[in-house]
Design a protein around this motif. Sequence first.
Motif, PDB file in Angstrom:
ATOM      1  N   ALA A 171      -7.835   3.902  -0.197  1.00  0.00           N
ATOM      2  CA  ALA A 171      -8.061   5.113   0.601  1.00  0.00           C
ATOM      3  C   ALA A 171      -6.756   5.880   0.710  1.00  0.00           C
ATOM      4  O   ALA A 171      -5.683   5.282   0.875  1.00  0.00           O
ATOM      5  CB  ALA A 171      -8.570   4.740   1.988  1.00  0.00           C
ATOM      6  N   ASN A 172      -6.832   7.202   0.621  1.00  0.00           N
ATOM      7  CA  ASN A 172      -5.667   8.075   0.718  1.00  0.00           C
ATOM      8  C   ASN A 172      -5.855   9.015   1.901  1.00  0.00           C
ATOM      9  O   ASN A 172      -6.854   9.734   1.973  1.00  0.00           O
ATOM     10  CB  ASN A 172      -5.506   8.895  -0.564  1.00  0.00           C
ATOM     11  CG  ASN A 172      -5.416   8.031  -1.812  1.00  0.00           C
ATOM     12  OD1 ASN A 172      -4.886   6.932  -1.772  1.00  0.00           O
ATOM     13  ND2 ASN A 172      -5.943   8.525  -2.914  1.00  0.00           N
ATOM     14  N   LEU A 312      -3.527   3.409   0.993  1.00  0.00           N
ATOM     15  CA  LEU A 312      -3.875   2.056   1.460  1.00  0.00           C
ATOM     16  C   LEU A 312      -4.473   1.305   0.276  1.00  0.00           C
ATOM     17  O   LEU A 312      -5.630   1.492  -0.082  1.00  0.00           O
ATOM     18  CB  LEU A 312      -4.861   2.139   2.628  1.00  0.00           C
ATOM     19  CG  LEU A 312      -4.414   2.840   3.921  1.00  0.00           C
ATOM     20  CD1 LEU A 312      -3.006   2.424   4.340  1.00  0.00           C
ATOM     21  CD2 LEU A 312      -4.498   4.338   3.859  1.00  0.00           C
ATOM     22  N   ARG A 313      -3.669   0.408  -0.347  1.00  0.00           N
ATOM     23  CA  ARG A 313      -3.940  -0.051  -1.699  1.00  0.00           C
ATOM     24  C   ARG A 313      -4.398  -1.510  -1.821  1.00  0.00           C
ATOM     25  O   ARG A 313      -4.603  -1.991  -2.910  1.00  0.00           O
ATOM     26  CB  ARG A 313      -2.653   0.077  -2.532  1.00  0.00           C
ATOM     27  CG  ARG A 313      -2.152   1.489  -2.691  1.00  0.00           C
ATOM     28  CD  ARG A 313      -0.718   1.535  -3.264  1.00  0.00           C
ATOM     29  NE  ARG A 313      -0.456   0.565  -4.292  1.00  0.00           N
ATOM     30  CZ  ARG A 313      -0.760   0.727  -5.580  1.00  0.00           C
ATOM     31  NH1 ARG A 313      -1.369   1.832  -5.971  1.00  0.00           N
ATOM     32  NH2 ARG A 313      -0.476  -0.217  -6.452  1.00  0.00           N
ATOM     33  N   ALA A 325     -16.828   1.415   2.616  1.00  0.00           N
ATOM     34  CA  ALA A 325     -16.312   0.780   3.830  1.00  0.00           C
ATOM     35  C   ALA A 325     -14.800   0.912   3.968  1.00  0.00           C
ATOM     36  O   ALA A 325     -14.293   1.024   5.093  1.00  0.00           O
ATOM     37  CB  ALA A 325     -16.708  -0.696   3.845  1.00  0.00           C
ATOM     38  N   LEU A 326     -14.082   0.890   2.837  1.00  0.00           N
ATOM     39  CA  LEU A 326     -12.626   0.903   2.949  1.00  0.00           C
ATOM     40  C   LEU A 326     -12.097   2.194   3.583  1.00  0.00           C
ATOM     41  O   LEU A 326     -11.345   2.135   4.568  1.00  0.00           O
ATOM     42  CB  LEU A 326     -11.960   0.664   1.596  1.00  0.00           C
ATOM     43  CG  LEU A 326     -10.445   0.487   1.735  1.00  0.00           C
ATOM     44  CD1 LEU A 326     -10.092  -0.905   2.221  1.00  0.00           C
ATOM     45  CD2 LEU A 326      -9.718   0.796   0.438  1.00  0.00           C
ATOM     46  N   TRP A 330     -10.130   2.651   7.450  1.00  0.00           N
ATOM     47  CA  TRP A 330      -8.804   3.236   7.649  1.00  0.00           C
ATOM     48  C   TRP A 330      -8.873   4.567   8.395  1.00  0.00           C
ATOM     49  O   TRP A 330      -7.989   4.878   9.200  1.00  0.00           O
ATOM     50  CB  TRP A 330      -8.090   3.385   6.315  1.00  0.00           C
ATOM     51  CG  TRP A 330      -7.586   2.089   5.750  1.00  0.00           C
ATOM     52  CD1 TRP A 330      -8.022   1.456   4.618  1.00  0.00           C
ATOM     53  CD2 TRP A 330      -6.554   1.253   6.289  1.00  0.00           C
ATOM     54  NE1 TRP A 330      -7.332   0.283   4.421  1.00  0.00           N
ATOM     55  CE2 TRP A 330      -6.419   0.133   5.434  1.00  0.00           C
ATOM     56  CE3 TRP A 330      -5.734   1.340   7.417  1.00  0.00           C
ATOM     57  CZ2 TRP A 330      -5.495  -0.881   5.667  1.00  0.00           C
ATOM     58  CZ3 TRP A 330      -4.803   0.329   7.652  1.00  0.00           C
ATOM     59  CH2 TRP A 330      -4.691  -0.764   6.782  1.00  0.00           C
ATOM     60  N   VAL A 331      -9.908   5.349   8.150  1.00  0.00           N
ATOM     61  CA  VAL A 331     -10.072   6.604   8.897  1.00  0.00           C
ATOM     62  C   VAL A 331     -10.255   6.318  10.383  1.00  0.00           C
ATOM     63  O   VAL A 331      -9.653   6.969  11.245  1.00  0.00           O
ATOM     64  CB  VAL A 331     -11.261   7.416   8.345  1.00  0.00           C
ATOM     65  CG1 VAL A 331     -11.675   8.537   9.301  1.00  0.00           C
ATOM     66  CG2 VAL A 331     -10.897   8.020   6.985  1.00  0.00           C
TER      67      VAL A 331
END
Length: 444
Positions: A171-172, A312-313, A325-326, A330-331
Amino acid sequence: MLQKSDLINYFYSNFTDPDYKGIGTEHEKFIFYKDNKRFQFDGEISIQNLFQFFLSKGWQKKEYNSFNQLISLFKNGASITLEPGCQLELSGKILKNVHQTCTESYEHLRELKEYAELNELCILGLGFDPISKLEDLTFIPKERYKIMSEYMPKVGSRGLDMMTRTCTVQANLDYFNETDLIKKFVVSNRIQPIVMGIFCNSPFRESKYNNLVSNRIYTWQDTDDQRCGIKRSFLNKNFSIEEYVDFVLEVKNYFLKINGKQYDTTDYTFNELLNKNTANKDLSNYNISIQDWINHLSTIFTEVRLKSYIELRGADAGKWEMICALPAFWVGILYDDENLEYLWKETSSWQESDILNLYQEVPYKGLNSNFINSPLYEHGRNLLNLAKKGLEKRGYLNSEGRDESIHLEKLYNIVEKQKNPADLLIEEFKDKKDIYSLLNNTYY
């Protein structure tokens, strides 16, 4: 000449409006032929043929290699690219909510599945290639990957595996100011091993279960210690943007492109190139540009990475619902001011050595790892509760009137049953004793 202050200011120049809060999702996947051999770059049924199929779906040509072969596509702010071993990656458009990024992923997988069914292919959503041996794989013809493949064995034992046999979902997210960037980065590094434990999904290597729940994480842990992992300084409350720049400056640079020629620069740190401290005349005469800095930042492979956004890697690739879901997780954590502030304070008492030990333990024990006298799944449940509240407050509803927390349901199921995707695959494998029977059910 570029100065260190310019490199620091690069991050300042990418602060975004807190009202925007963009979301980008990237995910990789393996493709196999029906004989269980990995998808090839060129040939009758290959990446080149697949790209022609995507072009018929409205994608456009983006990048070619030096042999005039197509290596990336784009459409509506998204791109399709290739990892070194022909793993296919979707780098999604920057979107406003998780429902949108989930739909984007679904549409991409739907198109890919259509091509796969036409050509009797299998798509695998796993963190590590469960079948292929390294010697059976070839690198796609791209100069950067040639340089990397020659350099990797010098700095770790598993770098070539990383390049060709791993897949992830990431996620970015945006950062808004210096304080926000630091808090997001430090908190993310502190809780990243917990997230990784939830997403473990690669228990097989060369058709065998080898007593790991994540061969992908295990592989990354001996790829290149200089540029990978979780650094102790990333966990400290006094972390600064300048400290990140200092870290990146001392990492070896892969390549520079000067007057159309690509130079292997793996003998030099970026700092040495910046200060012209090299034995190569062409390199010493070259003035490093901000684009060179941007390229170098993209070769830092830490579990949380800073570029013009925060990456987020750490997660293994998985099925569609795990791809959704990822970013949802993080959001819900990082885009909620109360959650971020709470975790900034709550995790400040965590010992750095405990976090780093957990990071080393996760590929072996996953959710059964122990952290601060509690099993990992309990910490995962606590984080999910925070993420759920954060997503509910955002108030983005889908067509059925449900908010973004719907995309956490799979993760709640994992922590309640105390079994991540790898644990379920291991159970099924022990029952069937046949890895090939498991593989057709790893995406849909």
